[in-house]
Design an enzyme around this catalytic site. Sequence first.
Site, mmCIF file in Angstrom:
data_model
loop_
_atom_site.group_PDB
_atom_site.id
_atom_site.type_symbol
_atom_site.label_atom_id
_atom_site.label_comp_id
_atom_site.label_asym_id
_atom_site.label_seq_id
_atom_site.Cartn_x
_atom_site.Cartn_y
_atom_site.Cartn_z
ATOM 1 N N THR A 250 0.898 -1.160 0.000
ATOM 2 C CA THR A 250 0.000 0.000 0.000
ATOM 3 C C THR A 250 0.933 1.205 0.000
ATOM 4 O O THR A 250 2.025 1.138 0.597
ATOM 5 C CB THR A 250 -0.918 0.052 1.242
ATOM 6 O OG1 THR A 250 -0.101 0.140 2.410
ATOM 7 C CG2 THR A 250 -1.829 -1.160 1.355
ATOM 8 N N HIS A 251 0.541 2.250 -0.657
ATOM 9 C CA HIS A 251 1.391 3.450 -0.807
ATOM 10 C C HIS A 251 2.751 3.095 -1.408
ATOM 11 O O HIS A 251 3.740 3.778 -1.141
ATOM 12 C CB HIS A 251 1.601 4.159 0.534
ATOM 13 C CG HIS A 251 0.342 4.358 1.313
ATOM 14 N ND1 HIS A 251 -0.475 5.463 1.161
ATOM 15 C CD2 HIS A 251 -0.279 3.563 2.236
ATOM 16 C CE1 HIS A 251 -1.517 5.352 1.966
ATOM 17 N NE2 HIS A 251 -1.436 4.203 2.618
ATOM 18 N N SER B 207 17.258 -0.156 -26.546
ATOM 19 C CA SER B 207 17.532 1.273 -26.688
ATOM 20 C C SER B 207 18.485 1.449 -27.865
ATOM 21 O O SER B 207 19.360 0.614 -28.095
ATOM 22 C CB SER B 207 18.176 1.795 -25.407
ATOM 23 O OG SER B 207 18.935 2.951 -25.667
ATOM 24 N N LYS C 127 19.798 -1.973 -22.287
ATOM 25 C CA LYS C 127 18.382 -1.756 -21.981
ATOM 26 C C LYS C 127 17.451 -2.821 -22.546
ATOM 27 O O LYS C 127 17.636 -3.322 -23.639
ATOM 28 C CB LYS C 127 17.926 -0.388 -22.511
ATOM 29 C CG LYS C 127 18.503 0.796 -21.796
ATOM 30 C CD LYS C 127 18.200 0.845 -20.304
ATOM 31 C CE LYS C 127 16.775 1.230 -20.014
ATOM 32 N NZ LYS C 127 16.491 2.607 -20.389
ATOM 33 N N GLU D 223 4.145 0.439 -21.243
ATOM 34 C CA GLU D 223 4.109 1.909 -21.270
ATOM 35 C C GLU D 223 3.093 2.411 -22.293
ATOM 36 O O GLU D 223 2.372 3.383 -22.050
ATOM 37 C CB GLU D 223 5.504 2.465 -21.571
ATOM 38 C CG GLU D 223 6.483 2.204 -20.436
ATOM 39 C CD GLU D 223 7.933 2.370 -20.856
ATOM 40 O OE1 GLU D 223 8.225 3.223 -21.701
ATOM 41 O OE2 GLU D 223 8.784 1.629 -20.341
#
Length: 488
Positions: A188-189, A310, A316, A323
């Site tokens: 949570t958070h 990348s 990468k 996304e």
Amino acid sequence: MAKLKDSHHLSILELYEKNPSPSALECLIYHDKTARMWKGRFSQATADLVQKYGESISYDWRLYPHDIAGSIAHARAQVKAGILTDDEFAQIESGLIEIKNDIADGNFEFSIELEDIHMNIEAELTKRIGAAGAKLHTARSRNDQVATDTRLYCRTAIDQLVSLISDLQLALLGQAETYADAVIPGYTHLQRGQPVTVGHHLLAYVEMLARDQQRLIDARKRVNISPLGSGALAGSTINLDREAIAQELGFDAVTTNSMDAISDRDYIAEILFTLALCGGHLSRLSEDLILWCSSEFGFASLSDAHTTGSSLMPQKKNPDVCELTRGKTGRLYGNLVAILTAIKGLPLTYNRDLQEDKEPLFDSIDTILMALEVNAEMISSMSINVETCKAASSDPLLLATDLADWLVKEGVPFRDAHELVGKAVAASYAENTPLDQIDLTKIDPAFKKEAAKIFDLTTALAARTNPGAPSIENVKEQIHRWKATIRS
Ligand code: ARG
């Protein structure tokens, strides 16, 4: 005069959307300045700019199978009403089927002067079969025609969406089963909270998607009503058998108010809301996976086929699909706001503003269909790093609540138990010693030696047996239930 070269349905749209300039449109759609449907009242041709501004053929062409099905059903009712002979009907039917095949094959020349799919098809039919074609529009308006077409389109799209949601659920379910007992921290958070399992976490998304699916199935009931026969706004003095038309088109019923039937677009708003919400769910899933795939978490890795590299940084491996899904949620929300805004101030009945319903509708459906498909594929090939998950879950602080629960079972009121455990946590930080290694009895005599036994993840999970809680037994039971439910 350019013909459509590619029969792939998205090709025209894709081309035009990539380069929405008048010239891009011009090479897709031919111009015929003589083609006009309302010659009688007008002495001037429509200005070129007005035509370009008002055309919808560049995107509503994809309604063609529905427009043609609607026209055939309408013509059949005209025979019953004595407006068409059997022979004229046969000419109309075969003419329309030919047009349908030509459009599908990319052999149809759309005209911008004919504005939209309805007039393009009707004009071409009359060009091909002559007099009988000119009778087709009797007792019909483009207003009830477009409402019919979009309802049929929505119905087909809903059926596809429902099926693809099931596919994504099955992909999640497959991974939930493989990792039913892989312990991870629940957050949570974005702070570690209590232990759960990867299975339990993924099943949360199966639940969300099930509700999205139910919303679509429910919306379908309101979509599947036939507006055909409502005319421009007040029906017609020529009575066609609306029930028979509806039945032929697979509608469940006919609309009961002609003004509502042609001006209502709430079925579109409803679908766009459901898709926006579904996008929101997929976006949360994407965000979880982005975190899980980061070096900081290291819980999951996506297959090479579903990630990108990348151009600069050789190391990468980026979760672009996640996304993009998260990013595309913006347009889903935007499309919902667009339709709600377009309809909010319209006087009854039809206003041309309503033509603005189609692009948001098509865009949201295309976006979600693709998101569901690519996410199902990506999730099926994802792997979970069980060891990293276990290491992250071995933090004894995850069981601080369990320690308070132990005190409660010993008769300590929960608020007091919470405070005592809070003190133990503070001591753990102060002494730089893990919570399970500090001497709890020094903090309060209420902690007895046996309290230490709660610091066992297996026991902690096994104790969470209440409905909806993440005991491994429960998770397995839920997987079993979903397997029996999906597609049944
Ligand atoms: N292309 C129009 C639309 O999508 C069809 C209906 C046109 N009706 C009219 N009265 N101009 O809304």
